[in-house]
Motif scaffolding. Structure first.
Motif, mmCIF file in Angstrom:
data_model
loop_
_atom_site.group_PDB
_atom_site.id
_atom_site.type_symbol
_atom_site.label_atom_id
_atom_site.label_comp_id
_atom_site.label_asym_id
_atom_site.label_seq_id
_atom_site.Cartn_x
_atom_site.Cartn_y
_atom_site.Cartn_z
ATOM 1 N N GLY A 29 18.431 -57.479 -4.829
ATOM 2 C CA GLY A 29 19.560 -57.328 -5.745
ATOM 3 C C GLY A 29 19.635 -55.913 -6.294
ATOM 4 N N GLU A 30 20.528 -55.705 -7.267
ATOM 5 C CA GLU A 30 20.801 -54.360 -7.755
ATOM 6 C C GLU A 30 20.208 -54.043 -9.124
ATOM 7 N N ARG A 31 19.584 -55.001 -9.777
ATOM 8 C CA ARG A 31 19.072 -54.759 -11.142
ATOM 9 C C ARG A 31 18.081 -53.595 -11.186
ATOM 10 N N ILE A 32 17.127 -53.575 -10.282
ATOM 11 C CA ILE A 32 16.159 -52.482 -10.185
ATOM 12 C C ILE A 32 16.416 -51.778 -8.852
ATOM 13 N N PRO A 33 16.585 -50.454 -8.871
ATOM 14 C CA PRO A 33 16.883 -49.716 -7.634
ATOM 15 C C PRO A 33 15.639 -49.501 -6.768
ATOM 16 N N TRP A 34 15.159 -50.571 -6.160
ATOM 17 C CA TRP A 34 13.935 -50.494 -5.368
ATOM 18 C C TRP A 34 14.073 -49.597 -4.152
ATOM 19 N N GLY A 35 15.254 -49.480 -3.587
ATOM 20 C CA GLY A 35 15.441 -48.618 -2.414
ATOM 21 C C GLY A 35 15.150 -47.166 -2.730
ATOM 22 N N THR A 36 15.634 -46.689 -3.875
ATOM 23 C CA THR A 36 15.360 -45.309 -4.290
ATOM 24 C C THR A 36 13.879 -45.127 -4.575
ATOM 25 N N ALA A 37 13.285 -46.101 -5.261
ATOM 26 C CA ALA A 37 11.849 -46.018 -5.547
ATOM 27 C C ALA A 37 11.050 -45.960 -4.253
ATOM 28 N N LEU A 38 11.373 -46.837 -3.317
ATOM 29 C CA LEU A 38 10.669 -46.856 -2.035
ATOM 30 C C LEU A 38 10.846 -45.541 -1.286
ATOM 31 N N ALA A 39 12.063 -45.029 -1.235
ATOM 32 C CA ALA A 39 12.323 -43.760 -0.547
ATOM 33 C C ALA A 39 11.532 -42.622 -1.193
ATOM 34 N N ASN A 40 11.535 -42.546 -2.514
ATOM 35 C CA ASN A 40 10.818 -41.477 -3.196
ATOM 36 C C ASN A 40 9.306 -41.601 -3.033
ATOM 37 N N LEU A 41 8.782 -42.820 -3.081
ATOM 38 C CA LEU A 41 7.344 -43.009 -2.928
ATOM 39 C C LEU A 41 6.893 -42.775 -1.486
ATOM 40 N N GLN A 84 20.287 -43.318 -11.639
ATOM 41 C CA GLN A 84 19.976 -44.733 -11.799
ATOM 42 C C GLN A 84 19.255 -44.998 -13.118
ATOM 43 N N VAL A 85 18.396 -44.071 -13.517
ATOM 44 C CA VAL A 85 17.714 -44.213 -14.809
ATOM 45 C C VAL A 85 18.732 -44.130 -15.940
ATOM 46 N N GLU A 86 19.613 -43.143 -15.897
ATOM 47 C CA GLU A 86 20.621 -42.974 -16.951
ATOM 48 C C GLU A 86 21.520 -44.195 -17.049
ATOM 49 N N ASN A 87 21.873 -44.766 -15.921
ATOM 50 C CA ASN A 87 22.727 -45.952 -15.907
ATOM 51 C C ASN A 87 22.063 -47.118 -16.648
ATOM 52 N N ARG A 88 20.774 -47.269 -16.474
ATOM 53 C CA ARG A 88 20.066 -48.342 -17.170
ATOM 54 C C ARG A 88 19.808 -47.985 -18.629
ATOM 55 N N TRP A 89 19.607 -46.710 -18.924
ATOM 56 C CA TRP A 89 19.373 -46.250 -20.291
ATOM 57 C C TRP A 89 20.611 -46.467 -21.171
ATOM 58 N N HIS A 91 22.606 -48.840 -21.389
ATOM 59 C CA HIS A 91 22.752 -50.209 -21.894
ATOM 60 C C HIS A 91 21.476 -50.617 -22.633
ATOM 61 N N ALA A 92 21.638 -51.033 -23.874
ATOM 62 C CA ALA A 92 20.484 -51.360 -24.723
ATOM 63 C C ALA A 92 19.573 -52.412 -24.093
ATOM 64 N N ASP A 93 20.146 -53.366 -23.377
ATOM 65 C CA ASP A 93 19.330 -54.443 -22.822
ATOM 66 C C ASP A 93 18.488 -54.016 -21.614
ATOM 67 N N THR A 94 18.740 -52.822 -21.059
ATOM 68 C CA THR A 94 17.941 -52.361 -19.914
ATOM 69 C C THR A 94 17.232 -51.028 -20.188
ATOM 70 N N ARG A 95 17.164 -50.602 -21.435
ATOM 71 C CA ARG A 95 16.472 -49.339 -21.765
ATOM 72 C C ARG A 95 14.981 -49.414 -21.437
ATOM 73 N N SER A 96 14.351 -50.511 -21.766
ATOM 74 C CA SER A 96 12.918 -50.613 -21.465
ATOM 75 C C SER A 96 12.691 -50.619 -19.951
ATOM 76 N N LEU A 97 13.618 -51.188 -19.210
ATOM 77 C CA LEU A 97 13.548 -51.152 -17.754
ATOM 78 C C LEU A 97 13.640 -49.707 -17.257
ATOM 79 N N ALA A 98 14.526 -48.912 -17.844
ATOM 80 C CA ALA A 98 14.680 -47.504 -17.464
ATOM 81 C C ALA A 98 13.377 -46.736 -17.681
ATOM 82 N N VAL A 99 12.761 -46.935 -18.833
ATOM 83 C CA VAL A 99 11.504 -46.237 -19.144
ATOM 84 C C VAL A 99 10.393 -46.692 -18.204
ATOM 85 N N SER A 100 10.293 -47.979 -17.984
ATOM 86 C CA SER A 100 9.264 -48.515 -17.086
ATOM 87 C C SER A 100 9.442 -47.975 -15.668
#
Length: 124
Positions: A29-41, A84-89, A91-100
């Protein structure tokens, strides 16, 4: 010749990134951008291996242009990651997700570069 090597390497890296994004959205799904994380890692691991290997096996500039600048440059993306981080930041409900997400990807990415560079030197 240099421009061609960077272009072809970049095309390969861009296609890898594109398919990782598509796969991860389909799979998770799209909630966490795992594709970008995987590509960067993956890119961090590969650039670490390449750097470690090149420390003991001086290779042509062309090899680095193709693999490092081209492939890894197109595979990884700081701009997309930050967007992707800014997009989650935003919205108040996904700020902790952005930081994590930032802590996870940058921390694991740095660890992968260090470990892969050491492995690259050992294998060389």
């Amino acid at each position: 010749m240099s421009l061609l090597l960077v272009t072809v390497g970049g095309a390969v890296g861009a296609l890898l990134r594109y398919y990782m994004e598509r796969w991860s959205v389909h799979r998770f799904g799209e909630r966490i951008p795992w594709g970008t994380a995987l590509a960067n890692l993956l890119g961090a691991t590969f650039i670490g291996l390449l750097a470690g290997w090149l420390m003991t096996h001086p290779a042509s500039r062309d090899l680095y242009l193709f693999l490092g600048t081209g492939l890894c440059g197109a595979l990884t993306t700081f701009g997309g990651f930050m967007g992707q981080v800014e997009n989650r930041w935003r919205h108040a409900d996904t700020r902790s997700l952005a930081v994590s997400y930032v802590v996870l990807v940058t921390g694991v990415g740095l660890a992968l570069v260090v470990a892969a560079k050491a492995i690259g030197q050992l294998v060389a």
